[in-house]
Design a protein around this motif. Structure first.
Motif, PDB file in Angstrom:
ATOM      1  N   GLU A  59       0.570  -1.125  -0.183  1.00  0.00           N
ATOM      2  CA  GLU A  59       0.016   0.005  -0.036  1.00  0.00           C
ATOM      3  C   GLU A  59       1.069   1.465   0.183  1.00  0.00           C
ATOM      4  N   MET A  60       0.057   2.468  -0.699  1.00  0.00           N
ATOM      5  CA  MET A  60       1.388   3.586  -0.693  1.00  0.00           C
ATOM      6  C   MET A  60      -0.217   4.659  -0.254  1.00  0.00           C
ATOM      7  N   GLN A  61       0.476   5.954   0.585  1.00  0.00           N
ATOM      8  CA  GLN A  61      -0.242   6.721   1.094  1.00  0.00           C
ATOM      9  C   GLN A  61       0.496   8.157   0.021  1.00  0.00           C
ATOM     10  N   LYS A  62      -0.357   8.574  -0.579  1.00  0.00           N
ATOM     11  CA  LYS A  62      -0.015   9.795  -1.691  1.00  0.00           C
ATOM     12  C   LYS A  62      -0.762  10.705  -1.417  1.00  0.00           C
ATOM     13  N   THR A  63      -0.108  11.794  -1.583  1.00  0.00           N
ATOM     14  CA  THR A  63      -0.229  13.165  -1.357  1.00  0.00           C
ATOM     15  C   THR A  63       0.244  13.926  -3.235  1.00  0.00           C
ATOM     16  N   LEU A  64      -1.153  15.016  -3.229  1.00  0.00           N
ATOM     17  CA  LEU A  64      -0.759  15.613  -4.763  1.00  0.00           C
ATOM     18  C   LEU A  64      -1.165  16.624  -4.522  1.00  0.00           C
ATOM     19  N   ILE A  65      -0.087  17.605  -4.686  1.00  0.00           N
ATOM     20  CA  ILE A  65       0.529  19.317  -3.831  1.00  0.00           C
ATOM     21  C   ILE A  65       0.857  19.967  -4.719  1.00  0.00           C
TER      22      ILE A  65
END
Length: 582
Positions: free
Chosen positions: A256-262
């Motif tokens: 599993e990955m944690q993704k942020t899009l900033i």
């Protein structure tokens, strides 16, 4: 990807006709590749080993280093191939006697030579090396084999289980015999479920070569959705009918990955952008460009990406940075080298030839979330501490054995063994230093026997192993099927030879000691070497052969890497799981 990112270009293939023993085969020849690649294509169709082929084109015999562009090949040109189908001289033949597994044989049987150590190969059914290589690499996943062979309940009426049923037959057959096996049923099912793998060659006759990575992904995704078994907790002997169904692939191979899009512009940022979303993955991509030289670099490059999208805050298109961090590490990690890209001018997948090295032990803790890394690092450091103690004990034992051997030689040779005695005395002096106890000046110095020293070291080692177990136990209880250290060991490699995904040749390398007999649950013997599966030909190679798969040309280069969690060196009393401890 721009042309500047690749180290080789490709040219349009030329469709020709291979004639062998009264049969015709259509094949696309990439004249930018050497003769060795063409010979492997011929082998895929005719079964004639490259070493046994005689191919004459305009009076010139095709050799491994032949420049195909100098042969003046024309579309639909007929090419005669001479040679008998069969194995190359290096092939390990299966025995005529009834087969036995190494782990099931008595010492007398093994000593008597009734042993075939090479696992069985797979028949190439016409440009199917991509699938054969993938299947052999999958055998390095013991839980997958166990689930299919021992726990999978077949339902002939359920069409969604077609692929799982056929793969069960493949694994069961390969577990019961060392003979070469022809996976006709599995191949037919793959082509039925995914028409892409049933594509014909450009000339319309014969099946086209396919991409092994696409085949691996298709099979794993199908099993992820359909191979659902009743949950059996780790270490348990059985389960209950009321237990929920679990996906074996998701349990052991999905991370599993944690993704942020900033938004890159401060005015376009919101608090919501800082809240990560979670997504799963079955493989990590290793991106390759002119700056990538090592697997770590390529993996890190794949975790950060620039994306242009509309910003509601700015009311226009803006640049965003996508950042990924691993929040769950699977027990088995698949890595895909992104070596192929679509080249529009020739309408096919060209290959990036760049050399990218990869380790036999991979540490990816730096790619994890801060929360996960805080749990992994203490366990990882304790593992390394225990390994150091194990190595020290092994080193001491080797030194002691050498000393005793030298002393016996000296006694046997009499006065002529001065040098040997001197060496033995030097080793003994080193041991004596370890045996002395601290004391005040003038006090009598006490000595410990070899047995006492060894017992103390082993006691210390067992204590360290127990401390490791207690340190890892919270992680094991939380998720017993994941990786608990951040460390992975290389188990299998799918390699490609050639300049294009749709040509060339695929083979697999599987480390000895990773193939499990799913019927007995016993592991094959490990000695540091690897099995090289070249369709129906199986040979043994050293670990240096794996290092040579880094690429850098048209020779065999790694395409898929399969890593398994580095086993925890636990006390004997803690080793209760059927397969690897993790």
């Amino acid at each position: 990807m721009s042309s500047m990112d690749v180290d080789a270009a490709a040219t349009a293939p030329i469709p020709v006709v291979i004639r062998h023993q009264g049969k015709k085969y259509d094949i696309d020849v990439d004249v930018s590749e050497p003769g060795s690649i063409f010979k492997y294509q011929v082998y895929s169709l005719t079964g004639v080993q490259p070493e046994n082929q005689k191919i004459l084109i305009k009076g010139k015999q095709v050799k491994d280093d032949t420049d195909l562009s100098t042969l003046g090949l024309k579309p639909a040109q007929a090419i005669m191939v001479l040679g008998q189908p069969g194995a190359a001289p290096t092939r390990l033949e299966a025995p005529a006697a009834k087969l036995k597994f190494l782990e099931d044989m008595s010492g007398a049987d093994a000593a008597g030579g009734n042993l075939q150590v090479a696992p069985g190969g797979l028949v190439n059914l016409g440009n199917t090396c991509y699938l054969n290589a993938s299947l052999q690499a999958m055998r390095s996943l013991p839980e997958l084999q166990d689930s299919l062979v021992n726990r999978f309940e077949e339902d002939p009426a359920e069409t969604s289980l077609m692929l799982a049923r056929q793969l069960k037959k493949v694994f069961a057959r390969m577990a019961s015999s060392y003979d070469t096996y022809s996976p006709d049923g599995f191949l037919t099912t793959v082509r039925m479920l995914n028409p892409r793998f049933a594509e014909r060659s450009r000339t319309g006759a014969g099946y086209a070569q396919q991409d092994a990575e696409e085949a691996w992904t298709f099979v794993m995704d199908n099993l992820r959705r359909n191979l659902l078994l009743k949950d059996v907790p780790a270490g348990a002997e059985g389960g209950s009918a009321s237990n929920p169904s679990v996906s074996i692939v998701k349990r052991y191979l999905a991370g599993e990955m944690q993704k942020t899009l900033i938004c890159d512009e401060v005015a376009g940022r919101t608090d919501a952008q800082a809240i990560p979303t979670t997504e799963s993955f079955l493989a990590l991509p290793c991106h390759i460009n002119i700056n990538i030289n090592h697997l770590r670099d390529g993996l890190l490059a794949g975790l950060t990406e620039k994306i242009d999208k509309t910003s509601e805050e700015l009311g226009r298109e803006a640049s965003f940075t996508s950042t990924l961090k691993i929040s769950r590490m699977p027990k088995y990690l698949t890595v895909n080298f992104v070596r192929f890209y679509w080249k529009r001018d020739i309408q096919k997948k060209a290959k990036i030839m760049r050399k990218v090295t990869f380790p036999h032990e991979l540490d990816i803790s730096e790619m994890c979330t801060d929360e996960l890394r805080a749990k992994l690092v203490p366990v990882r450091e304790k593992v390394r501490e225990v390994r150091k103690e194990i190595e020290e004990i092994e080193r001491t034992n080797k030194k002691r054995k050498r000393r005793l051997s030298e002393e016996r030689k000296a006694e046997a040779s009499g006065s002529g063994a001065g040098a040997s005695r001197s060496d033995a005395k030097d080793d003994k002096k080193e041991d004596d230093k370890e045996k002395k106890t601290e004391g005040a000046e003038g006090e009598e110095v006490e000595y410990k026997t070899d047995a006492q020293i060894e017992a103390e070291k082993r006691e210390s080692l067992e204590k360290a192993k127990e401390e490791l177990y207690q340190l890892a136990k919270p992680r094991i209880d939380e998720d017993p099927y994941s990786n608990h250290t951040g460390l992975y060991e290389l188990r299998a490699v799918v390699a490609h030879q050639g300049a294009s995904a749709n040509s060339g040749h695929y083979t697999a390398f599987v480390k000895k000691g990773t193939i499990v007999n799913p019927k007995t649950g016993k592991m094959s013997e490990e000695d540091g070497n690897w099995w090289w599966f070249n369709d129906d030909t199986v040979t043994e190679v050293g670990s240096e052969r794996i290092d040579a798969l880094a690429g850098g040309g048209e020779s065999h280069s790694a395409l898929i890497l399969v890593y398994g969690s580095a086993p925890l060196p636990l006390p004997e009393s803690r080793k209760s799981q059927k397969f690897f401890q993790s």
